[in-house]
Design a protein around this motif. Structure first.
Motif, PDB file in Angstrom:
ATOM      1  N   GLN A  67     -33.130 -27.723  17.373  1.00 32.08           N
ATOM      2  CA  GLN A  67     -34.342 -27.911  16.570  1.00 32.08           C
ATOM      3  C   GLN A  67     -34.017 -27.921  15.086  1.00 32.08           C
ATOM      4  N   ASP A  68     -33.130 -27.032  14.661  1.00 25.97           N
ATOM      5  CA  ASP A  68     -32.767 -26.995  13.236  1.00 25.97           C
ATOM      6  C   ASP A  68     -32.083 -28.284  12.810  1.00 25.97           C
ATOM      7  N   ARG A 127     -34.609 -31.095  12.721  1.00 26.42           N
ATOM      8  CA  ARG A 127     -35.474 -30.984  11.548  1.00 26.42           C
ATOM      9  C   ARG A 127     -34.747 -31.440  10.291  1.00 26.42           C
ATOM     10  N   ARG A 154     -40.518 -14.029  26.415  1.00 24.55           N
ATOM     11  CA  ARG A 154     -39.323 -14.038  25.582  1.00 24.55           C
ATOM     12  C   ARG A 154     -38.097 -14.044  26.471  1.00 24.55           C
ATOM     13  N   ALA A 161     -31.504 -20.401  24.514  1.00 24.13           N
ATOM     14  CA  ALA A 161     -32.318 -20.254  23.310  1.00 24.13           C
ATOM     15  C   ALA A 161     -31.514 -20.574  22.061  1.00 24.13           C
ATOM     16  N   SER A 162     -30.240 -20.173  22.064  1.00 21.03           N
ATOM     17  CA  SER A 162     -29.404 -20.477  20.897  1.00 21.03           C
ATOM     18  C   SER A 162     -29.223 -21.973  20.735  1.00 21.03           C
ATOM     19  N   ARG A 189     -30.028 -13.318  21.867  1.00 20.70           N
ATOM     20  CA  ARG A 189     -30.517 -14.617  22.320  1.00 20.70           C
ATOM     21  C   ARG A 189     -29.717 -15.070  23.529  1.00 20.70           C
ATOM     22  N   ARG A 215     -31.201 -24.302  21.885  1.00 18.40           N
ATOM     23  CA  ARG A 215     -32.474 -24.929  21.540  1.00 18.40           C
ATOM     24  C   ARG A 215     -32.798 -24.759  20.071  1.00 18.40           C
ATOM     25  N   GLN A 216     -32.535 -23.547  19.539  1.00 21.09           N
ATOM     26  CA  GLN A 216     -32.807 -23.319  18.127  1.00 21.09           C
ATOM     27  C   GLN A 216     -31.891 -24.171  17.253  1.00 21.09           C
ATOM     28  N   ALA A 217     -30.622 -24.254  17.649  1.00 30.55           N
ATOM     29  CA  ALA A 217     -29.696 -25.077  16.862  1.00 30.55           C
ATOM     30  C   ALA A 217     -30.098 -26.551  16.903  1.00 30.55           C
TER      31      ALA A 217
END
Length: 379
Positions: free
Chosen positions: A106-107, A110, A85, A99-100, A95, A102-104
Motif C-alpha cells: 500500500q505504501d 501510494r 486484528r 500484514a507487513s 505484524r 500488505r502495508q508495504a
C-alpha cells in the motif's frame, strides 16, 4: 457521430481497451484473496497448504502458508472486519507476514500514484559535459584554419577526412588532443594561435569574409600580414563607412561580442551637412521610431560646428540595428558626409591609419574579455 454521444466519448465503446492495473495493485488483490481463502479453510478445518490462488495458480511462500487467524477485539463479539486484528508473531514487530507485505504494498502504491512534492520538483542531475580538450571533428578542422565548419562537414561526408588513419564520416565525432586528423591524406595541425586584430576599415571595402560581386573585403587587407590564419570579422560596417572593426579567429570571443546581451557601446563621429537643430538632437536623445517602424533606444549625442559650416556629431549607440545612424539621419533630414567608428567598448581606434591593422595588446584584450564577461584566457 450520434448526436447523443457524450463529448470525448468514442462511437464504439466496445473498442475501448481498459488500462492495465498497476502490478502492485494486482499483488495486493492476490494477497487479499489468499488471506480470505486461508480464513475460510481454517473455519472449515481444511489444510491450509492446499490453498491456491485461482488467478495465478501459485502457492503461498513457505513463510506465509500458515498465517495466524485474526481474532476479535474486546467489545466486538461479532468479529466485524473493522474490529479484527492480526495475531502477533514473535520476532516480526507485532505484524504478521501478510500484514507487513500488505502495508508495504500500500505504501509503495501510494507513492507511485502520488509522488512527493520534493520528488516532483527535484531537478534531474546535470549530464557530465565533455572535457574542454575534446572537440567535434568539424569544429576541430575549422579551428585549425583549414576551412569553415560547413565546408568541413562536406569534406567529412565525402569521406575525405581520416582520424587516426581511418576514414570518418560522422561530423559530430569527438576527438581528443592525442588523435591525428588528415584531409585528403595530409595531416592538419590541431593547434592554432588565437589572434584578435584591430583594423581601420577604409571606405568602399566590404566587411564580410567574401563578396559575390568581387569587391575588396576586410580579409584581403590582412591576409598578407597573417598568412595561414583563418580570421573573420566581428560585426559589420557599411560599404561607405570607415573606422574600427575587429577580426579574430576566437569563436567564443566573437560570439560574446555579437550577442545582444553583451552588446558594447560603440562610438561614432558623424559629419553632416549644415547645422543640426536642437529639436533633432533631442529626438535622438529621447529615442525615436524609424520610418520602417523600429523603435530605437536613446542615443547619446553631442554636436560641434566646424569651420566649413558643417556639424560634427559624436554619437554613442547601445544597440545593433542595421544602418541605424544612416536611417536616423535620413528621417531627420540630415545628409551624412562622413561616418567613422572610433571606439568599441574599451577599445579606441587612436591614430591607426586607414587600411592598417594591429594585434590587440594584452591589456586591451583583457579589458575586452572582461567587458563581455569572458574571464578565461584564449583557448
Amino acid at each position: 457521430m450520434n448526436r447523443f454521444t457524450k463529448c470525448g466519448e468514442s462511437q464504439t465503446d466496445s473498442a475501448r481497451v481498459p488500462a492495465a492495473p498497476h502490478p502492485l495493485t494486482q499483488a495486493a488483490g492476490q494477497w487479499q484473496r489468499q488471506a480470505r481463502q486461508i480464513r475460510q479453510a481454517r473455519a472449515e478445518n481444511l489444510p491450509v497448504s492446499a490453498v491456491r490462488d485461482a488467478a495465478s495458480g501459485s502457492a503461498l511462500p513457505a513463510s506465509e502458508e500458515t498465517p495466524p487467524l485474526p481474532r476479535p477485539l474486546p467489545g466486538d463479539p461479532k468479529g466485524h472486519h473493522s474490529g479484527w486484528r492480526d495475531e502477533e508473531r514473535p520476532g516480526d514487530g507485532g505484524r504478521s507476514g501478510f500484514a507487513s507485505f500488505r502495508q508495504a504494498a500500500q505504501d509503495e502504491l501510494r507513492a507511485w500514484r502520488r509522488p512527493s512534492r520534493r520528488q516532483a520538483c527535484s531537478v534531474p542531475p546535470a549530464q557530465e559535459e565533455p572535457a574542454l580538450s575534446d572537440r567535434r571533428l568539424n569544429k576541430a578542422i575549422a579551428e585549425a584554419g583549414y576551412c569553415s565548419r560547413r565546408k568541413a562537414d562536406e569534406l567529412i561526408f565525402a569521406g575525405r577526412v581520416s582520424v587516426n588513419g581511418e576514414v570518418e564520416t560522422h561530423a559530430g565525432r569527438r576527438i581528443g588532443p592525442e588523435d591525428s586528423v588528415s584531409v585528403d591524406g595530409k595531416p592538419i595541425s590541431r593547434t592554432q594561435q588565437m589572434l584578435c586584430l584591430m583594423l581601420n576599415k577604409p571606405v568602399q571595402v566590404v566587411s564580410t569574409a567574401a563578396d559575390p560581386q568581387g569587391r575588396q573585403t576586410v580579409l584581403s587587407l590582412v591576409a598578407r600580414d597573417h598568412p595561414g590564419i583563418r580570421l573573420f570579422p566581428v560585426g559589420r560596417l557599411d560599404y561607405f563607412s570607415e573606422g574600427l572593426i575587429l577580426l579574430t579567429n576566437d569563436g567564443r570571443l566573437a560570439q560574446r561580442l555579437m550577442h545582444p546581451r553583451h552588446h558594447l557601446p560603440k562610438h561614432y563621429e558623424v559629419l553632416v551637412r549644415d547645422v543640426v537643430t536642437q529639436k533633432a538632437l533631442q529626438t535622438m536623445r529621447s529615442g525615436m521610431c524609424l520610418a520602417e517602424g523600429e523603435v530605437l533606444l536613446p542615443v547619446e549625442v553631442t554636436a560641434r560646428s566646424t569651420a566649413s559650416g558643417c556639424t560634427l556629431l559624436r554619437m554613442i549607440l547601445r544597440q545593433g540595428v542595421n544602418r541605424q545612424i544612416r536611417r536616423m539621419c535620413r528621417d531627420l533630414g540630415l545628409t551624412i558626409l562622413r561616418l567613422r567608428r572610433v571606439a568599441i567598448g574599451p577599445l579606441q581606434l587612436g591614430k591607426l591609419a586607414p587600411g592598417q591593422c594591429r594585434p590587440l595588446e594584452e591589456s586591451e584584450l583583457a579589458a575586452l574579455r572582461r567587458a563581455v564577461e569572458l574571464s578565461q584566457g584564449l583557448a
